[in-house]
Motif scaffolding. Structure first.
Motif, short mmCIF file in Angstrom:
data_model
loop_
_atom_site.label_atom_id
_atom_site.label_comp_id
_atom_site.label_asym_id
_atom_site.label_seq_id
_atom_site.Cartn_x
_atom_site.Cartn_y
_atom_site.Cartn_z
N HIS A 193 0.83 -1.21 0.00
CA HIS A 193 0.00 0.00 0.00
C HIS A 193 0.86 1.26 0.00
CE1 HIS A 193 -2.75 -3.13 1.04
NE2 HIS A 193 -2.26 -3.25 2.27
N ARG A 194 0.58 2.12 -0.98
CA ARG A 194 1.34 3.36 -1.13
C ARG A 194 0.42 4.56 -0.97
NH1 ARG A 194 4.28 2.86 -6.42
NH2 ARG A 194 4.13 0.61 -6.06
N ASN A 263 4.11 1.23 5.41
CA ASN A 263 4.88 2.16 4.59
C ASN A 263 4.80 3.60 5.06
OD1 ASN A 263 5.85 0.14 2.78
ND2 ASN A 263 3.80 0.04 1.91
N ALA A 264 4.15 3.85 6.19
CA ALA A 264 4.21 5.17 6.84
C ALA A 264 5.52 5.19 7.62
CB ALA A 264 3.02 5.38 7.75
N GLY A 303 5.51 11.15 -0.30
CA GLY A 303 4.29 11.84 0.07
C GLY A 303 4.17 11.94 1.58
N ALA A 304 3.35 12.87 2.03
CA ALA A 304 3.10 13.05 3.47
C ALA A 304 1.65 12.71 3.75
CB ALA A 304 3.41 14.48 3.90
N VAL A 305 1.43 11.90 4.76
CA VAL A 305 0.09 11.48 5.15
C VAL A 305 -0.13 11.90 6.60
CG1 VAL A 305 -1.48 9.53 5.41
CG2 VAL A 305 0.21 9.50 3.60
N ARG A 306 -1.23 12.62 6.83
CA ARG A 306 -1.59 13.01 8.19
C ARG A 306 -2.53 11.96 8.76
NH1 ARG A 306 -5.62 17.85 9.94
NH2 ARG A 306 -5.59 17.40 12.19
N LEU A 307 -2.16 11.43 9.90
CA LEU A 307 -2.85 10.30 10.49
C LEU A 307 -3.28 10.60 11.92
CD1 LEU A 307 -0.28 7.65 9.28
CD2 LEU A 307 -2.61 7.86 8.39
N ARG A 308 -4.45 10.12 12.29
CA ARG A 308 -4.87 10.10 13.69
C ARG A 308 -4.66 8.67 14.18
NH1 ARG A 308 -10.21 12.69 15.06
NH2 ARG A 308 -9.06 14.00 16.53
N LEU A 309 -3.83 8.51 15.18
CA LEU A 309 -3.56 7.20 15.77
C LEU A 309 -4.24 7.14 17.13
CD1 LEU A 309 -2.02 4.48 15.89
CD2 LEU A 309 -0.06 5.75 16.79
N ALA A 340 3.33 11.53 8.65
CA ALA A 340 4.34 10.52 8.33
C ALA A 340 4.65 10.56 6.85
CB ALA A 340 3.83 9.13 8.72
N LEU A 341 5.85 10.14 6.49
CA LEU A 341 6.28 10.11 5.09
C LEU A 341 6.08 8.71 4.52
CD1 LEU A 341 9.57 12.21 5.32
CD2 LEU A 341 7.23 12.99 4.84
N MET A 342 5.56 8.67 3.28
CA MET A 342 5.15 7.43 2.65
C MET A 342 5.52 7.47 1.16
SD MET A 342 1.23 5.95 2.45
CE MET A 342 1.15 5.51 4.19
N PRO A 343 5.91 6.34 0.58
CA PRO A 343 6.22 6.33 -0.86
C PRO A 343 4.98 6.61 -1.71
CG PRO A 343 6.18 4.10 0.00
CD PRO A 343 6.11 5.02 1.19
N MET A 344 5.20 7.36 -2.78
CA MET A 344 4.12 7.69 -3.72
C MET A 344 3.77 6.46 -4.57
SD MET A 344 3.50 10.96 -3.15
CE MET A 344 2.71 11.61 -4.62
#
Length: 344
Positions: A193-194, A263-264, A303-309, A340-344
């Motif tokens: 998952h990307r 992948n985060a 890419g940057a993904v904003r997450l609520r954990l 978090a940073l994640m591959p595109m």
């Protein structure tokens, strides 16, 4: 003359006060090994030098939360030794990766004070910076903590509540120099998952759970040199229980999030966080995440993904966070908002 230090109480703080914290710490592979023993942590970038080099870094950094715990731990004797509770975080920026051999120290500035209405405690706001041996800031964040008063007759200070950003923009994030995910190996990372596979609003049940053990949380608290009495001394709380260090819950939840967010890879921003309810040994912790936002970055393939954990007690429903009164449900332990940073 007494030479021991009882710690600071609420009346000992003043806005503008700068505190340089004692005992710098050189991190090594030992911290990584112990971290991966305490938590089911297995993000590839922090497990393999070769994976990190293929991603443009000189070697595998230590896990971002090792940096956080180490910097945080330095502050405890001066900020939260007499704390009732650590209340929240904001404006956290991971500015440089930390590698084995780096030496970290911490410094904090008091940026806000508010005495509680009961007159027995107050909230102290501090901005903490973690620096390496080259005096480069590797981590900068704000936290606020409720601290007991020692002298109940001490006058209340002027209330100062700092204005804090609720969310860091993607432009505020610092991407590690050289980071490049264009040749990212999804097989070695553990999941396919990307960036494009995640949708804003999506909920992810991380499935797995871990029961908090008394010995392990005590080892973790000692590892980070966290001396807060509520974590060590069973006589310090009326219920006779040792409170689990909130960072232990953060790391446990982050490690559990691998299942669904393998992948985060790198945490680069901490928008906010709340320890919603206390955690004690014997509880089984589970976790779920919500995708809050996504953004492209200037780094190749990143890419940057904003997450609520969200960390919960066993049995809580995924997606359930607060009641109709706006307060956290009793099953919720942690609500953490991060980039978090994640591959595109």
């Amino acid at each position: 003359m007494a030479k021991t230090n009882p710690g600071r109480f609420f009346e000992d703080y003043a806005v503008g006060q700068v505190i340089d914290h004692a005992v710098p710490r050189t991190v090594s592979g030992g911290e990584r090994a112990m971290y991966h023993a305490l938590y089911p942590a297995r993000h590839a970038l922090y497990s393999s030098d070769e994976f990190a080099r293929a991603s443009g870094l000189p070697a595998s950094p230590v896990d971002d939360l090792i940096t956080f715990h180490t910097v945080f731990g330095k502050t405890v004797p001066d900020v939260s030794l007499n704390a009732v509770a650590n209340l929240g975080y904001a404006e956290g920026k991971f500015l440089k990766p930390v590698y084995p051999g780096d030496t970290l120290r911490s410094t904090s500035e008091v940026i806000g004070l508010k005495q509680n209405s009961n007159g027995k405690s107050g909230v102290v706001y501090v901005r903490t910076r973690g620096l390496n041996q080259r005096d480069e800031v590797v981590l900068d964040y704000v936290r606020w903590v409720m601290v007991r008063k020692n002298n109940l007759d001490a006058p209340a200070p002027e209330t100062v509540i700092p204005e804090l950003s609720k969310v860091l923009s993607v432009d505020d994030l610092v991407i590690p120099e050289g980071l490049d995910f264009t040749n990212y190996d999804f097989t070695l990372a553990g999941e396919p998952h990307r960036f494009g596979d995640y949708e804003v609003g999506e909920l992810i049940d991380h499935v797995d759970g871990v029961t908090i053990e008394e010995a392990e949380h005590m080892m973790a608290t000692r590892l980070w040199q966290n001396t807060a009495k509520v974590h060590f001394d069973a006589t310090f709380r009326p219920d006779g229980q040792r409170l689990i260090y909130g960072g232990h819950v953060i790391s446990m939840a982050r490690a559990l999030s691998f299942n669904g967010l393998a992948n985060a890879q790198m945490i680069v921003g901490l928008n906010g966080g709340a320890h919603a309810n206390p955690c004690f040994s014997g509880l089984t912790v589970r976790a779920w995440s919500e995708v809050l936002d996504k953004a492209e970055t200037s780094a190749p393939g990143v890419g940057a993904v904003r997450l609520r954990l969200v960390a919960t007690k066993h049995g809580a429903e995924v997606g359930q966070l607060k009641g109709e009164d706006g307060k956290y449900l009793p099953e919720v332990l942690l609500d953490l908002d991060y980039w978090a940073l994640m591959p595109m």
